[in-house]
Scaffold this active site. Structure first.
Site, PDB file in Angstrom:
ATOM      1  N   THR A  46       0.829  -1.204   0.000  1.00  0.00           N
ATOM      2  CA  THR A  46       0.000   0.000   0.000  1.00  0.00           C
ATOM      3  C   THR A  46       0.865   1.255   0.000  1.00  0.00           C
ATOM      4  OG1 THR A  46      -1.703  -1.168   1.247  1.00  0.00           O
ATOM      5  CG2 THR A  46      -1.810   1.222   1.238  1.00  0.00           C
ATOM      6  N   TYR A 109     -13.021  -4.897  -3.805  1.00  0.00           N
ATOM      7  CA  TYR A 109     -14.014  -4.449  -4.789  1.00  0.00           C
ATOM      8  C   TYR A 109     -15.008  -5.550  -5.150  1.00  0.00           C
ATOM      9  CZ  TYR A 109     -16.271  -1.862  -8.500  1.00  0.00           C
ATOM     10  OH  TYR A 109     -17.208  -1.225  -9.253  1.00  0.00           O
ATOM     11  N   TYR A 135      -2.744 -10.574   3.971  1.00  0.00           N
ATOM     12  CA  TYR A 135      -2.804  -9.148   4.299  1.00  0.00           C
ATOM     13  C   TYR A 135      -4.263  -8.777   4.504  1.00  0.00           C
ATOM     14  CZ  TYR A 135      -1.872  -4.072   3.700  1.00  0.00           C
ATOM     15  OH  TYR A 135      -1.780  -2.706   3.855  1.00  0.00           O
ATOM     16  N   ARG A 140      -9.087  -0.518   3.799  1.00  0.00           N
ATOM     17  CA  ARG A 140      -8.730  -0.293   2.394  1.00  0.00           C
ATOM     18  C   ARG A 140      -9.610  -1.111   1.449  1.00  0.00           C
ATOM     19  NH1 ARG A 140      -4.635   3.458   0.507  1.00  0.00           N
ATOM     20  NH2 ARG A 140      -3.310   3.889   2.303  1.00  0.00           N
ATOM     21  N   LYS A 163      -0.446 -10.246   7.962  1.00  0.00           N
ATOM     22  CA  LYS A 163      -0.291  -8.832   8.319  1.00  0.00           C
ATOM     23  C   LYS A 163      -1.673  -8.339   8.712  1.00  0.00           C
ATOM     24  CE  LYS A 163       0.786  -4.229   6.573  1.00  0.00           C
ATOM     25  NZ  LYS A 163       1.154  -3.395   5.400  1.00  0.00           N
ATOM     26  N   ILE A 205       4.962  -4.840   9.963  1.00  0.00           N
ATOM     27  CA  ILE A 205       5.223  -4.325   8.617  1.00  0.00           C
ATOM     28  C   ILE A 205       4.854  -2.856   8.694  1.00  0.00           C
ATOM     29  CG2 ILE A 205       4.623  -4.457   6.171  1.00  0.00           C
ATOM     30  CD1 ILE A 205       4.173  -7.464   6.564  1.00  0.00           C
TER      31      ILE A 205
END
Length: 297
Positions: A46, A109, A135, A140, A163, A205
């Site tokens: 990201t 999405y 992740y 997000r 993560k 991270i």
């Protein structure tokens, strides 16, 4: 399978004034992170503005970072997509280039259900031999892995960790039950490094590590070595800065901070753009209080 530990920087992508990737600066950043004891480098995440990079640029970035690191620190490459076939292709490509690990985001999405999540990650992990880190960042993607899905995926031979960037410590507590010698939990939020380490986490991270790599490394290593009080004090010392680094969409503030720090990493690609004046002033004030306004030597 390799087990990653410590502070792994979520590396920014430096740009020239014309918007092209600054590969010379990228090499400098890798050298700096090795010298400052970052325990790993994550590219195409990201913070790297990966949605604004084309396939050729991504491949060249991975090649350059792996070459510059020269085996001194592990390189983890973001290879996720909301297109499972694309994620498989990219994962295989970055594996062939020498990636030490792959960071695979939840499919955004076209959000799927939990069985679809499991099938998505399993399909990717099945085609590679490189360690895969899940992740989870619902802020997000608009979707989140469930505890049950993490439990299933944690048993896959090529999936070595997650993560976790939901900001939900209750969720982290639940998935921490699956931590073992094969599967690790990594903080994806710099304001939760110590809390997640206290639940058995193996590291972070980190966005913060782009500007304070040594300090972020010390937060993690001191905790893992048993010096909990020092780790806690370090976490709290930088909380104002951590919060300011997310006052606008990441990586806008961290790049602003790095440029204010004299690191000359350039600007952004649209739709990201420069910080608003009030946000910039707040960030710079906090940096000045911490004496971070000086150029990197």
């Amino acid at each position: 399978m390799r087990r990653f530990t410590g502070s792994m920087v979520a590396l920014i992508t430096p740009f020239h004034e014309d918007g092209s990737v600054n590969f010379e600066k990228l090499t400098e950043l890798v050298e700096w992170h090795v010298a400052m004891k970052s325990d790993g480098i994550v590219v195409l995440g990201t913070t790297a503005e990966s949605p604004s990079l084309n396939a050729k640029e991504k491949e060249e970035i991975v090649k350059k970072v792996i070459e510059a690191a020269d085996g001194r620190v592990p390189i983890i490459v973001g290879s996720g997509s909301n297109n499972t076939m694309q994620a498989k292709e990219d994962s295989l490509k970055y594996e062939s280039l020498g990636a030490d690990g792959l960071l695979v985001i939840t499919p955004y999405y076209n959000k799927t259900n939990q069985p679809g999540m499991v099938k998505h990650f399993t399909a990717i992990a099945d085609v590679v031999s490189t360690p895969v880190i899940l992740y989870n960042v619902p802020g997000r993607t608009g979707c989140s892995l469930s505890v049950e899905a993490v439990e299933i995926l944690s048993k896959h031979k090529n999936i070595v960790g997650i993560k976790e960037a939901s900001g939900d410590i209750g969720f982290v507590s639940c998935i921490s039950k699956f931590i073992n010698s094969h599967f690790s939990v990594y903080s994806g939020n710099d304001d939760m490094i110590v809390p997640i380490l206290s639940l058995g986490g193996a590291g972070v991270i980190s966005v913060l590590a782009n500007i304070l790599p040594l300090e972020t490394h010390q937060i993690v290593t001191s905790f893992l070595e048993g010096n909990l009080e020092f780790s806690r004090k370090m976490q709290l010392k930088y909380m104002d800065l951590i919060q300011a680094l997310f006052i606008e969409t990441n990586p806008i503030p961290i790049k602003e901070a790095m440029n204010h720090h004299g690191m000359d990493v350039g600007g952004y690609r649209l739709p990201l753009c420069s910080m608003e004046k009030d946000s910039r002033e707040k960030l710079q004030k906090i940096m000045n209080i911490l004496d971070l306004e000086k150029e990197v030597s």
